[in-house]
Design a protein around this motif. Structure first.
Motif, PDB file in Angstrom:
ATOM      1  N   GLU A 689     154.124  28.752  22.487  1.00 39.19           N
ATOM      2  CA  GLU A 689     154.776  29.869  21.561  1.00 39.19           C
ATOM      3  C   GLU A 689     155.983  29.883  21.944  1.00 39.19           C
ATOM      4  OE1 GLU A 689     155.918  31.679  18.748  1.00 39.19           O
ATOM      5  OE2 GLU A 689     154.102  31.995  18.488  1.00 39.19           O
ATOM      6  N   ASP A 690     157.296  29.744  21.278  1.00 40.40           N
ATOM      7  CA  ASP A 690     158.637  29.811  21.649  1.00 40.40           C
ATOM      8  C   ASP A 690     159.152  31.425  21.374  1.00 40.40           C
ATOM      9  OD1 ASP A 690     160.599  29.309  18.813  1.00 40.40           O
ATOM     10  OD2 ASP A 690     158.377  29.241  18.787  1.00 40.40           O
ATOM     11  N   ASP A 691     158.567  32.347  20.647  1.00 39.54           N
ATOM     12  CA  ASP A 691     159.038  33.519  20.198  1.00 39.54           C
ATOM     13  C   ASP A 691     158.743  34.409  21.285  1.00 39.54           C
ATOM     14  OD1 ASP A 691     160.141  35.493  18.152  1.00 39.54           O
ATOM     15  OD2 ASP A 691     158.166  36.271  18.548  1.00 39.54           O
ATOM     16  N   GLU A 692     159.334  35.203  21.940  1.00 38.73           N
ATOM     17  CA  GLU A 692     158.941  35.909  23.139  1.00 38.73           C
ATOM     18  C   GLU A 692     158.013  37.015  22.771  1.00 38.73           C
ATOM     19  OE1 GLU A 692     158.844  36.370  27.059  1.00 38.73           O
ATOM     20  OE2 GLU A 692     160.273  35.045  25.948  1.00 38.73           O
ATOM     21  N   LEU A 693     158.123  37.709  21.569  1.00 40.48           N
ATOM     22  CA  LEU A 693     157.412  39.014  21.423  1.00 40.48           C
ATOM     23  C   LEU A 693     156.115  38.536  20.999  1.00 40.48           C
ATOM     24  CD1 LEU A 693     159.976  41.140  19.374  1.00 40.48           C
ATOM     25  CD2 LEU A 693     159.309  41.394  21.608  1.00 40.48           C
ATOM     26  N   SER A 694     156.193  37.297  20.397  1.00 42.70           N
ATOM     27  CA  SER A 694     154.462  36.942  19.946  1.00 42.70           C
ATOM     28  C   SER A 694     153.870  36.547  21.021  1.00 42.70           C
ATOM     29  CB  SER A 694     154.689  35.651  18.780  1.00 42.70           C
ATOM     30  OG  SER A 694     155.542  36.000  17.519  1.00 42.70           O
ATOM     31  N   PHE A 695     154.634  35.826  21.924  1.00 42.67           N
ATOM     32  CA  PHE A 695     153.657  35.566  23.384  1.00 42.67           C
ATOM     33  C   PHE A 695     153.430  36.828  24.173  1.00 42.67           C
ATOM     34  CE2 PHE A 695     154.272  34.933  27.955  1.00 42.67           C
ATOM     35  CZ  PHE A 695     152.999  34.059  27.999  1.00 42.67           C
ATOM     36  N   CYS A 696     154.356  37.735  24.158  1.00 46.37           N
ATOM     37  CA  CYS A 696     153.984  38.797  24.940  1.00 46.37           C
ATOM     38  C   CYS A 696     152.775  39.532  24.333  1.00 46.37           C
ATOM     39  CB  CYS A 696     155.171  39.815  24.888  1.00 46.37           C
ATOM     40  SG  CYS A 696     156.555  39.313  25.933  1.00 46.37           S
ATOM     41  N   PHE A 697     152.463  39.819  22.694  1.00 46.20           N
ATOM     42  CA  PHE A 697     151.507  40.218  22.260  1.00 46.20           C
ATOM     43  C   PHE A 697     150.286  39.452  22.598  1.00 46.20           C
ATOM     44  CE2 PHE A 697     148.576  39.753  18.580  1.00 46.20           C
ATOM     45  CZ  PHE A 697     148.140  41.103  18.620  1.00 46.20           C
ATOM     46  N   LEU A 698     150.107  38.141  22.412  1.00 42.28           N
ATOM     47  CA  LEU A 698     148.943  37.268  22.790  1.00 42.28           C
ATOM     48  C   LEU A 698     148.609  37.459  24.375  1.00 42.28           C
ATOM     49  CD1 LEU A 698     149.867  34.009  20.626  1.00 42.28           C
ATOM     50  CD2 LEU A 698     148.218  35.972  20.164  1.00 42.28           C
ATOM     51  N   GLU A 699     149.613  37.398  25.097  1.00 46.26           N
ATOM     52  CA  GLU A 699     149.191  37.571  26.531  1.00 46.26           C
ATOM     53  C   GLU A 699     148.538  38.959  26.917  1.00 46.26           C
ATOM     54  OE1 GLU A 699     151.937  36.865  30.693  1.00 46.26           O
ATOM     55  OE2 GLU A 699     152.807  38.086  29.038  1.00 46.26           O
ATOM     56  N   ILE A 700     149.246  40.028  26.320  1.00 43.13           N
ATOM     57  CA  ILE A 700     148.579  41.315  26.664  1.00 43.13           C
ATOM     58  C   ILE A 700     147.104  41.435  26.070  1.00 43.13           C
ATOM     59  CG2 ILE A 700     148.688  43.627  25.927  1.00 43.13           C
ATOM     60  CD1 ILE A 700     151.635  43.463  26.076  1.00 43.13           C
ATOM     61  N   VAL A 701     146.951  40.850  24.943  1.00 43.16           N
ATOM     62  CA  VAL A 701     145.621  40.817  24.200  1.00 43.16           C
ATOM     63  C   VAL A 701     144.371  40.318  25.196  1.00 43.16           C
ATOM     64  CG1 VAL A 701     144.123  40.156  22.509  1.00 43.16           C
ATOM     65  CG2 VAL A 701     146.355  41.229  22.004  1.00 43.16           C
ATOM     66  N   LEU A 702     145.010  38.891  25.355  1.00 45.87           N
ATOM     67  CA  LEU A 702     144.061  38.073  26.087  1.00 45.87           C
ATOM     68  C   LEU A 702     143.697  38.233  27.692  1.00 45.87           C
ATOM     69  CD1 LEU A 702     145.312  34.605  24.557  1.00 45.87           C
ATOM     70  CD2 LEU A 702     143.146  35.993  24.093  1.00 45.87           C
ATOM     71  N   LYS A 703     144.909  38.803  28.307  1.00 42.46           N
ATOM     72  CA  LYS A 703     144.663  39.199  29.969  1.00 42.46           C
ATOM     73  C   LYS A 703     143.932  40.401  29.857  1.00 42.46           C
ATOM     74  CE  LYS A 703     148.835  37.494  32.336  1.00 42.46           C
ATOM     75  NZ  LYS A 703     150.167  38.293  33.070  1.00 42.46           N
ATOM     76  N   GLU A 704     143.749  41.241  28.950  1.00 42.80           N
ATOM     77  CA  GLU A 704     142.970  42.385  28.753  1.00 42.80           C
ATOM     78  C   GLU A 704     141.382  41.859  28.868  1.00 42.80           C
ATOM     79  OE1 GLU A 704     141.700  46.315  26.376  1.00 42.80           O
ATOM     80  OE2 GLU A 704     143.415  45.171  25.916  1.00 42.80           O
ATOM     81  N   LYS A 705     141.198  40.800  28.309  1.00 47.72           N
ATOM     82  CA  LYS A 705     139.688  40.076  28.227  1.00 47.72           C
ATOM     83  C   LYS A 705     139.551  39.271  29.300  1.00 47.72           C
ATOM     84  CE  LYS A 705     138.584  42.139  24.369  1.00 47.72           C
ATOM     85  NZ  LYS A 705     137.757  43.201  24.433  1.00 47.72           N
ATOM     86  N   GLY A 706     140.358  39.142  30.389  1.00 47.03           N
ATOM     87  CA  GLY A 706     140.241  38.602  31.631  1.00 47.03           C
ATOM     88  C   GLY A 706     140.640  36.820  31.675  1.00 47.03           C
ATOM     89  N   TYR A 707     141.362  36.533  30.693  1.00 46.82           N
ATOM     90  CA  TYR A 707     141.747  35.181  30.520  1.00 46.82           C
ATOM     91  C   TYR A 707     143.044  34.926  31.445  1.00 46.82           C
ATOM     92  CZ  TYR A 707     138.699  34.413  26.552  1.00 46.82           C
ATOM     93  OH  TYR A 707     137.484  34.247  25.832  1.00 46.82           O
TER      94      TYR A 707
END
Length: 801
Positions: A689-707
């Motif tokens: 993902e090149d868009d910074e905000l889109s990446f941050c959103f996905l990172e927060i959602v997936l890190k919360e699930k332990g990925y």
């Protein structure tokens, strides 16, 4: 007729037209004139292009015109100076053509010309063909001469009358045929010289010297060189009646041609701008032209073999007492006037009471017919109009038929231009209406985007304020969430209408449980209705096997959602009822409300794109106004139809029908376990993902699930990262990235890794994007904005195998 319309008719008229300005010398005499305007007929009849002559003088356009025997510049200068009006025939040496000209001036120093080309008629006379015809059939002696007495040709009757061969007559000249001592001769010659023609009695002499009384008719005309020529018709006094009859016939033809020209001029100058008034006027001209009492014009359809009444003459209406006369007739049921279509030629009946094989019975009270003429008008090989006239005092002949056909042919050409003008006016009005509606639509869409954005940005700023308690923050977050969903709905509507406009709407047919769809909408919209204090009731008839049909569930739900959303939005008191029923092998859905209703003049328009029941900027309801056009497109794509019934102030009812394609009853779906129960393990996920905000959103959602999260900002980097981390469990691949896009990256990854799940993510939802992604090697597809639960469900689906 408006000036623009009038000029359009003149420019396209079937005769020559030009407008000029005269140039006068110091002595006030006209020395030249300038072309200011010229129509298409002018170009056709002169061989000159209007664009080449406008604003040029006649001496530039036609060098040597001042040397012509006829003083064109002087005559036109005089008419312009006197504001005169004259009709004449003249030969134009520079153009080598004969013209019949109507010149007139309505402003001093300027003049107009209306003219037709009569060269062929003059050539006929000059070549002797006309006289040759008379030579073969006439009992009269006919001589073609020069005014000074030289004879150019003589017919057979002249040879018999004078007892000479043609060459002997040519050698004898006028003095050898006419008794020069006859005192009447000088007077006739003088009269012919002054008036152009003369008629009288003279004494003639034969070869053997015998004298005989005869009547002579002689006239002057000019050949193409402008040289005078004379013709002489000589007959025995005893044959006076025959001679008079021949002259009368010739005179009638000349008068008829003049009448036709004048009739066409009148039609081209009528002030009406409608086709109907044009045909009414044309019928009156046809009746006058053929000297008839009655007339009619019918449109004719070759395909349907039907006549459709266009207009009757006033005389028909006065004399006809048929009750409820038809306006549409089948060809097979018509008699004489239908025969013109069957034989594709004019039909003349000069004794209507006599037995006639074409005749069929006429209804009681029908106007009495004595003589009858009907002609077909054929355009591009098809009969389009049938015109008829009746009850002329004298018998109809082929000349009457020809004149009527010529008249109607020209009228149809003019009517085509009228139709074009009417079409242009209609197109202009539609374009202006479309512009108005699009402007209102764009203003509405702008409002629907800016309003939720205002809520989002405004309450995010408020959330920055220190000291906010938990309830206030939750309230503000709720407002931001609602505004974001409203904004997303508007954007989705715009994207969907764009897909519809570009014909990129796909249909995915599957087994659909109508009962579940209905109950879902009852639960979902029940809360909205309750919040407004409205009732929501479902009247459903389809259950069990009948409720399982083949259709596109997504589009069905989209239509129901739009209709229920509108019903609740536009209803302030009462409630909403929705349901379905079977009718004529169709499944009909309905949504009825007790809301404000729709004005009758906008009931059909609400389904059109860029149209809303209320287009003003003061509408009290939110929404892009695209819901119903989208619903209509969905229904029509599913081979159904949609319609509405409404009474302003008393609510609306919307209906749509779909084909009732039944299928086998499905086993109930197994209720899946919750995501939390199925999330048994975590692993590495590569987010491309090149868009910074889109990446941050996905990172927060997936890190919360332990990925564990890996990141790449383009396709090339994604490939390298995967090569360096072969234990990666899944890739979230953005399709649009710099350097290398997601499509190409997925294709390359599939060369060395065929098992890793790749979920395509994109904000591009046009037709074919999903198919391209799957073809490139992606396993699944999700669109932005991404919903957390949907994303986690997809990841779980591909990791928990």
């Amino acid at each position: 007729m408006e000036e623009k319309h009038y000029r359009s008719v003149i420019i396209n008229a079937p005769f020559g037209y030009a407008y000029h300005k005269v140039i006068y010398g110091k002595n006030g005499k006209a020395v030249d004139y300038i072309f200011l305007e010229a129509n298409r007929g002018f170009e056709e009849m002169t061989g000159l292009n209007a664009s080449d002559i406008i604003n040029k003088s006649v001496k530039e356009v036609l060098p040597g015109i001042e040397k012509s025997k006829f003083d064109w510049i002087g005559e036109y200068g005089r008419i312009a100076a006197e504001e005169g009006d004259e009709l004449f025939e003249q030969y134009s040496k520079p153009l080598d053509r004969w013209y019949k000209v109507h010149a007139f001036s309505d402003k001093k120093g300027y003049f107009s010309t209306l003219f037709i080309d009569i060269t062929q008629e003059k050539k006929l006379i000059e070549s002797g063909e006309r006289y040759k015809l008379l030579q073969e059939n006439s009992m009269d002696a006919i001589l073609l001469t020069v005014p000074d007495g030289k004879i150019i040709s003589a017919n057979r009757a002249a040879c018999e009358m004078f007892g000479m061969t043609e060459q002997e007559i040519l050698n004898a000249g006028r003095e050898g045929l006419v008794d020069t001592d006859d005192p009447r001769l000088p007077g006739l010659l003088e009269k012919r010289q002054k008036q152009g023609s003369a008629k009288g009695e003279l004494t003639f002499k034969r070869k053997d010297g015998r004298r005989f009384p005869g009547e002579i008719t002689s006239s002057v005309y000019y050949n193409k060189e402008g040289e005078p020529r004379t013709n002489m018709i000589i007959r025995d006094i005893s044959e006076r009646a025959i001679a008079e009859d021949l002259l009368m016939q010739q005179q009638k033809k000349l008068e008829l041609n003049n009448e036709r020209l004048e009739s066409l001029l009148r039609i081209s100058q009528i002030s009406s701008g409608t086709r109907q008034e044009l045909f009414d006027h044309a019928l009156n001209e046809g009746i006058v032209l053929t000297k008839s009492k009655l007339g009619f014009i019918f449109y004719y359809s070759e395909e349907k073999r039907q006549f459709i009444l266009n207009t009757w003459s006033k005389g028909v209406l006065k004399e006809c007492s048929v009750k409820d006369p038809y306006t549409v007739y089948s060809l097979d049921e018509t008699g004489c006037w239908g025969e013109a279509v069957r034989q594709r030629k004019p039909i003349i009946i000069n004794d209507y009471k006599a037995g006639n094989p074409y005749m069929k019975g006429v209804p009681e009270g029908h106007v009495t017919l004595r003589r009858f003429l009907t002609v077909p008008v054929i355009i591009d090989g098809e009969i389009v109009v049938v015109a008829g006239v009746a009850n002329k005092k004298e018998p109809y002949d082929s000349s009457d038929a020809r004149q009527l056909q010529l008249l109607m042919n020209n009228v149809l050409k003019i009517s085509e231009r009228f139709s074009l003008i009417e079409d242009l006016k209609s197109a202009k009005e539609k374009a202006e209406e479309s512009d108005r509606l699009k402007s209102a639509f764009l203003a509405n869409v702008s409002h629907e985007i800016r309003t939720p954005m205002n809520g989002i940005l405004g309450f995010i700023d408020l959330l920055k304020y220190p000291g906010l308690d938990g309830d206030t923050k939750e309230k503000y977050f709720g407002i931001v969430n609602v505004s974001a969903k409203r904004l997303l709905t508007t954007i989705n509507d715009i994207i969907e209408i764009s897909r519809i406009e570009s014909e990129q709407l796909d249909v995915n047919i599957s087994e659909t449980d109508i009962s579940r769809v209905m109950n879902y909408h009852l639960d979902f919209f029940g809360r909205q209705a309750e919040e407004k204090g409205l009732s929501l009731e479902m009247k459903e008839e389809l259950k069990g096997k009948n409720a399982i049909i083949l259709t596109d569930r997504h589009k069905l739900e989209g239509v129901l959602t739009n209709l229920l959303n509108n019903a609740i939005k536009f209803t302030d008191e009462g409630g909403v009822v929705f349901g379905n029923y079977i009718e004529d092998n169709s499944l009909v859905f309905f949504v009825k409300d007790t809301g404000s209703g729709i004005p009758a003049d906008r009931l059909e328009a609400v389904f059109d794109r860029f149209v809303h029941a209320e287009v003003s900027s003061t509408r009290p309801y939110e929404g892009s106004g695209l819901g119903l056009p989208i619903a209509k497109a969905y229904v029509e794509k599913l081979q159904g139809k949609i319609w509405a019934e409404s009474e302003e102030g008393r609510g609306s009812s919307f209906f749509f029908s779909l084909p009732h394609k039944k299928t086998e009853e499905k086993e109930p779906d197994i209720v899946e376990e919750s995501l939390s129960e199925k999330m048994k393990y975590a692993g590495k996920i590569l987010i491309a993902e090149d868009d910074e905000l889109s990446f941050c959103f996905l990172e927060i959602v997936l890190k919360e699930k332990g990925y564990n999260i890996l990141r790449a900002v383009n396709g090339e980097e994604a490939i390298k990262t995967l090569e360096n981390n072969p234990d990666t469990s899944l890739i979230l691949m953005d399709l649009k990235m710099p350097v290398m896009d997601g499509f190409e990256a997925a294709r390359i990854i599939r060369i060395f890794n065929r098992s890793i799940p790749i979920i395509a993510q994109t904000a591009h939802v046009m037709k074919g994007t999903r198919e391209r992604a799957l073809e490139a090697g992606c396993n699944d597809f999700i669109t932005k904005p991404i919903e957390c639960n949907k994303l986690l469900s997809l990841i779980n689906k591909h990791l928990d195998r």
